[in-house]
Scaffold this motif. Sequence first.
Motif, PDB file in Angstrom:
ATOM      1  N   ASP A  52      39.375  29.976  38.052  1.00 37.87           N
ATOM      2  CA  ASP A  52      38.265  30.756  37.511  1.00 37.87           C
ATOM      3  C   ASP A  52      37.781  31.684  38.617  1.00 37.87           C
ATOM      4  O   ASP A  52      37.249  31.218  39.635  1.00 37.87           O
ATOM      5  N   LEU A  53      37.964  32.976  38.438  1.00 39.38           N
ATOM      6  CA  LEU A  53      37.605  33.950  39.468  1.00 39.38           C
ATOM      7  C   LEU A  53      36.410  34.776  38.995  1.00 39.38           C
ATOM      8  O   LEU A  53      36.507  35.536  38.035  1.00 39.38           O
ATOM      9  N   LEU A  54      35.285  34.588  39.671  1.00 32.30           N
ATOM     10  CA  LEU A  54      34.068  35.328  39.333  1.00 32.30           C
ATOM     11  C   LEU A  54      34.065  36.717  39.949  1.00 32.30           C
ATOM     12  O   LEU A  54      34.557  36.907  41.058  1.00 32.30           O
ATOM     13  N   TYR A  55      33.484  37.664  39.225  1.00 31.39           N
ATOM     14  CA  TYR A  55      33.254  38.982  39.807  1.00 31.39           C
ATOM     15  C   TYR A  55      31.825  39.411  39.499  1.00 31.39           C
ATOM     16  O   TYR A  55      31.255  39.041  38.479  1.00 31.39           O
ATOM     17  N   GLY A  56      31.250  40.156  40.435  1.00 28.35           N
ATOM     18  CA  GLY A  56      29.863  40.594  40.298  1.00 28.35           C
ATOM     19  C   GLY A  56      28.906  39.849  41.200  1.00 28.35           C
ATOM     20  O   GLY A  56      27.686  40.004  41.086  1.00 28.35           O
ATOM     21  N   LEU A  57      29.430  39.038  42.122  1.00 28.56           N
ATOM     22  CA  LEU A  57      28.588  38.280  43.044  1.00 28.56           C
ATOM     23  C   LEU A  57      27.984  39.194  44.114  1.00 28.56           C
ATOM     24  O   LEU A  57      28.518  40.274  44.397  1.00 28.56           O
ATOM     25  N   PRO A  58      26.868  38.779  44.706  1.00 24.74           N
ATOM     26  CA  PRO A  58      26.324  39.555  45.826  1.00 24.74           C
ATOM     27  C   PRO A  58      27.364  39.725  46.930  1.00 24.74           C
ATOM     28  O   PRO A  58      28.148  38.805  47.193  1.00 24.74           O
ATOM     29  N   TYR A  59      27.403  40.886  47.530  1.00 25.10           N
ATOM     30  CA  TYR A  59      28.293  41.228  48.647  1.00 25.10           C
ATOM     31  C   TYR A  59      29.762  41.404  48.206  1.00 25.10           C
ATOM     32  O   TYR A  59      30.608  41.710  49.035  1.00 25.10           O
ATOM     33  N   GLN A  60      30.056  41.216  46.927  1.00 23.51           N
ATOM     34  CA  GLN A  60      31.443  41.309  46.460  1.00 23.51           C
ATOM     35  C   GLN A  60      31.756  42.757  46.061  1.00 23.51           C
ATOM     36  O   GLN A  60      31.580  43.160  44.931  1.00 23.51           O
ATOM     37  N   THR A  61      32.250  43.526  47.003  1.00 23.79           N
ATOM     38  CA  THR A  61      32.615  44.912  46.735  1.00 23.79           C
ATOM     39  C   THR A  61      33.958  44.968  46.006  1.00 23.79           C
ATOM     40  O   THR A  61      34.631  43.952  45.825  1.00 23.79           O
ATOM     41  N   LEU A  62      34.351  46.172  45.621  1.00 26.03           N
ATOM     42  CA  LEU A  62      35.660  46.337  44.982  1.00 26.03           C
ATOM     43  C   LEU A  62      36.776  45.912  45.923  1.00 26.03           C
ATOM     44  O   LEU A  62      37.769  45.305  45.498  1.00 26.03           O
ATOM     45  N   ASP A  63      36.626  46.217  47.208  1.00 30.71           N
ATOM     46  CA  ASP A  63      37.644  45.816  48.186  1.00 30.71           C
ATOM     47  C   ASP A  63      37.741  44.296  48.288  1.00 30.71           C
ATOM     48  O   ASP A  63      38.846  43.734  48.369  1.00 30.71           O
ATOM     49  N   VAL A  64      36.602  43.635  48.286  1.00 28.74           N
ATOM     50  CA  VAL A  64      36.590  42.175  48.354  1.00 28.74           C
ATOM     51  C   VAL A  64      37.235  41.585  47.102  1.00 28.74           C
ATOM     52  O   VAL A  64      38.047  40.651  47.181  1.00 28.74           O
ATOM     53  N   PHE A  65      36.899  42.143  45.950  1.00 33.46           N
ATOM     54  CA  PHE A  65      37.462  41.625  44.705  1.00 33.46           C
ATOM     55  C   PHE A  65      38.965  41.862  44.637  1.00 33.46           C
ATOM     56  O   PHE A  65      39.717  41.023  44.129  1.00 33.46           O
ATOM     57  N   GLU A  66      39.414  42.993  45.147  1.00 33.91           N
ATOM     58  CA  GLU A  66      40.855  43.250  45.182  1.00 33.91           C
ATOM     59  C   GLU A  66      41.571  42.198  46.031  1.00 33.91           C
ATOM     60  O   GLU A  66      42.658  41.727  45.675  1.00 33.91           O
ATOM     61  N   GLN A  67      40.951  41.802  47.137  1.00 29.80           N
ATOM     62  CA  GLN A  67      41.540  40.746  47.965  1.00 29.80           C
ATOM     63  C   GLN A  67      41.537  39.411  47.227  1.00 29.80           C
ATOM     64  O   GLN A  67      42.484  38.621  47.342  1.00 29.80           O
ATOM     65  N   ASP A  68      40.500  39.165  46.441  1.00 28.96           N
ATOM     66  CA  ASP A  68      40.455  37.943  45.630  1.00 28.96           C
ATOM     67  C   ASP A  68      41.637  37.890  44.660  1.00 28.96           C
ATOM     68  O   ASP A  68      42.260  36.837  44.459  1.00 28.96           O
ATOM     69  N   LEU A  69      41.940  39.027  44.048  1.00 25.49           N
ATOM     70  CA  LEU A  69      43.070  39.100  43.116  1.00 25.49           C
ATOM     71  C   LEU A  69      44.388  38.852  43.845  1.00 25.49           C
ATOM     72  O   LEU A  69      45.269  38.140  43.343  1.00 25.49           O
ATOM     73  N   LYS A  70      44.524  39.436  45.022  1.00 27.69           N
ATOM     74  CA  LYS A  70      45.740  39.222  45.819  1.00 27.69           C
ATOM     75  C   LYS A  70      45.857  37.753  46.240  1.00 27.69           C
ATOM     76  O   LYS A  70      46.965  37.195  46.268  1.00 27.69           O
ATOM     77  N   ASP A  71      44.717  37.139  46.553  1.00 26.12           N
ATOM     78  CA  ASP A  71      44.725  35.725  46.928  1.00 26.12           C
ATOM     79  C   ASP A  71      45.212  34.858  45.772  1.00 26.12           C
ATOM     80  O   ASP A  71      45.935  33.875  45.981  1.00 26.12           O
ATOM     81  N   TYR A  72      44.812  35.209  44.545  1.00 25.39           N
ATOM     82  CA  TYR A  72      45.307  34.471  43.375  1.00 25.39           C
ATOM     83  C   TYR A  72      46.822  34.511  43.332  1.00 25.39           C
ATOM     84  O   TYR A  72      47.487  33.476  43.141  1.00 25.39           O
ATOM     85  N   MET A  73      47.392  35.684  43.508  1.00 28.69           N
ATOM     86  CA  MET A  73      48.846  35.810  43.459  1.00 28.69           C
ATOM     87  C   MET A  73      49.502  35.000  44.572  1.00 28.69           C
ATOM     88  O   MET A  73      50.541  34.361  44.374  1.00 28.69           O
ATOM     89  N   GLU A  74      48.878  35.002  45.740  1.00 29.43           N
ATOM     90  CA  GLU A  74      49.463  34.317  46.897  1.00 29.43           C
ATOM     91  C   GLU A  74      49.478  32.794  46.704  1.00 29.43           C
ATOM     92  O   GLU A  74      50.392  32.121  47.171  1.00 29.43           O
ATOM     93  N   THR A  75      48.493  32.253  46.016  1.00 26.94           N
ATOM     94  CA  THR A  75      48.429  30.796  45.846  1.00 26.94           C
ATOM     95  C   THR A  75      49.537  30.254  44.953  1.00 26.94           C
ATOM     96  O   THR A  75      49.879  29.072  45.036  1.00 26.94           O
ATOM     97  N   GLY A  76      50.083  31.094  44.063  1.00 31.50           N
ATOM     98  CA  GLY A  76      51.077  30.609  43.123  1.00 31.50           C
ATOM     99  C   GLY A  76      50.477  29.919  41.914  1.00 31.50           C
ATOM    100  O   GLY A  76      51.203  29.322  41.105  1.00 31.50           O
ATOM    101  N   ALA A  77      49.138  29.972  41.773  1.00 34.67           N
ATOM    102  CA  ALA A  77      48.486  29.379  40.596  1.00 34.67           C
ATOM    103  C   ALA A  77      49.067  29.992  39.327  1.00 34.67           C
ATOM    104  O   ALA A  77      49.457  31.162  39.298  1.00 34.67           O
ATOM    105  N   HIS A  78      49.123  29.180  38.275  1.00 34.04           N
ATOM    106  CA  HIS A  78      49.819  29.605  37.058  1.00 34.04           C
ATOM    107  C   HIS A  78      48.997  30.518  36.160  1.00 34.04           C
ATOM    108  O   HIS A  78      49.547  31.222  35.318  1.00 34.04           O
ATOM    109  N   GLY A  79      47.685  30.497  36.325  1.00 35.23           N
ATOM    110  CA  GLY A  79      46.843  31.348  35.487  1.00 35.23           C
ATOM    111  C   GLY A  79      45.538  31.666  36.181  1.00 35.23           C
ATOM    112  O   GLY A  79      45.165  31.059  37.192  1.00 35.23           O
ATOM    113  N   VAL A  80      44.822  32.638  35.640  1.00 37.14           N
ATOM    114  CA  VAL A  80      43.539  33.035  36.209  1.00 37.14           C
ATOM    115  C   VAL A  80      42.627  33.515  35.085  1.00 37.14           C
ATOM    116  O   VAL A  80      43.083  34.139  34.121  1.00 37.14           O
ATOM    117  N   ASP A  81      41.348  33.189  35.209  1.00 36.72           N
ATOM    118  CA  ASP A  81      40.319  33.675  34.290  1.00 36.72           C
ATOM    119  C   ASP A  81      39.386  34.578  35.075  1.00 36.72           C
ATOM    120  O   ASP A  81      38.900  34.182  36.146  1.00 36.72           O
TER     121      ASP A  81
END
Length: 293
Positions: A36-65
């Motif tokens: 479950d990946l939240l977006y819209g948190l304090p301090y979470q810029t577009l650059d930070v969120f883009e890294q969050d998305l890349k981190d999801y891919m790196e973990t190998g998790a099977h799905g993301v919300d």
Amino acid sequence: MTLKVRRSAKRLDDREVVMERVSQLAARDEAPIVIDLLYGLPYQTLDVFEQDLKDYMETGAHGVDLYQLVVSGSAPMLNLVEKGRSEPPASSAEKAAMYEMGVNFMNKHFVKQLSVNHWARDNRERSQYNSVAKTFAEVMPLGAGAGGNIGGYGMMHHRTLDAYMEAMRTGKTTIAMMSKQSRYEPVLASLKAGFDSGVVRRSLLVNFEGEDTFDLLLPLFKIWQQNGLVELHDDYLVLTVAGAFWCVTLAQGAIAAINTLIKDKPVMPKGMTMGHGKTMPTHKDNKANNNAA
């Protein structure tokens, strides 16, 4: 997420710890691992969120919300903002930009979209519960805070673990709330399911009093199309990216329109988040909802 972003959501583990743990779980290949990946948190810029998305891919998790943050009531986060100890959460426009980034990111990496906010890397994640729960299917609630629908009655167990376990120990009912659902619930549920999937299909909508529900809502659908929220294709209403972001609001609007035609005026259905947002807990409910974000 950066340290500031994680702390604003009361997440104490470092990024590396979370990344390693999720990667380990996904590598076991014993069950679908979904983030479950939240977006819209304090301090979470577009650059930070883009890294969050890349981190999801790196973990190998099977799905993301992808869930947008919804802060309400007297949530501790708002209290911190008022005291100047935290930046405010993202605005609707900022969250919309993050959602669009998420959609484009998933498309770029060919991650299959299952609903307006669920994606799967492979067939291990099918989001079956999230899809079925939006329909009028019967769902047996299990555990503290669980909600379900059985025999035309909606119900929810005690929200706190202490109250739930006390009821179990004393042999009392664990159900905290129960209500008889409206006879129109199948109509409303079919609308919620359609909007959640991103496509409202005429053939899957339950008729309202013998009339075609899609036709009844067509004037509203046309207004939404003029505003770039949907595309009409004969028997289908397809949400645009903007429409998917406003999915809950559109579903509520369609249900409100149907409610104007109901003579016995049932209560507006509750729990319209449809998995599209996560609400930060208020101070009162913090213990019951400590995983809400």
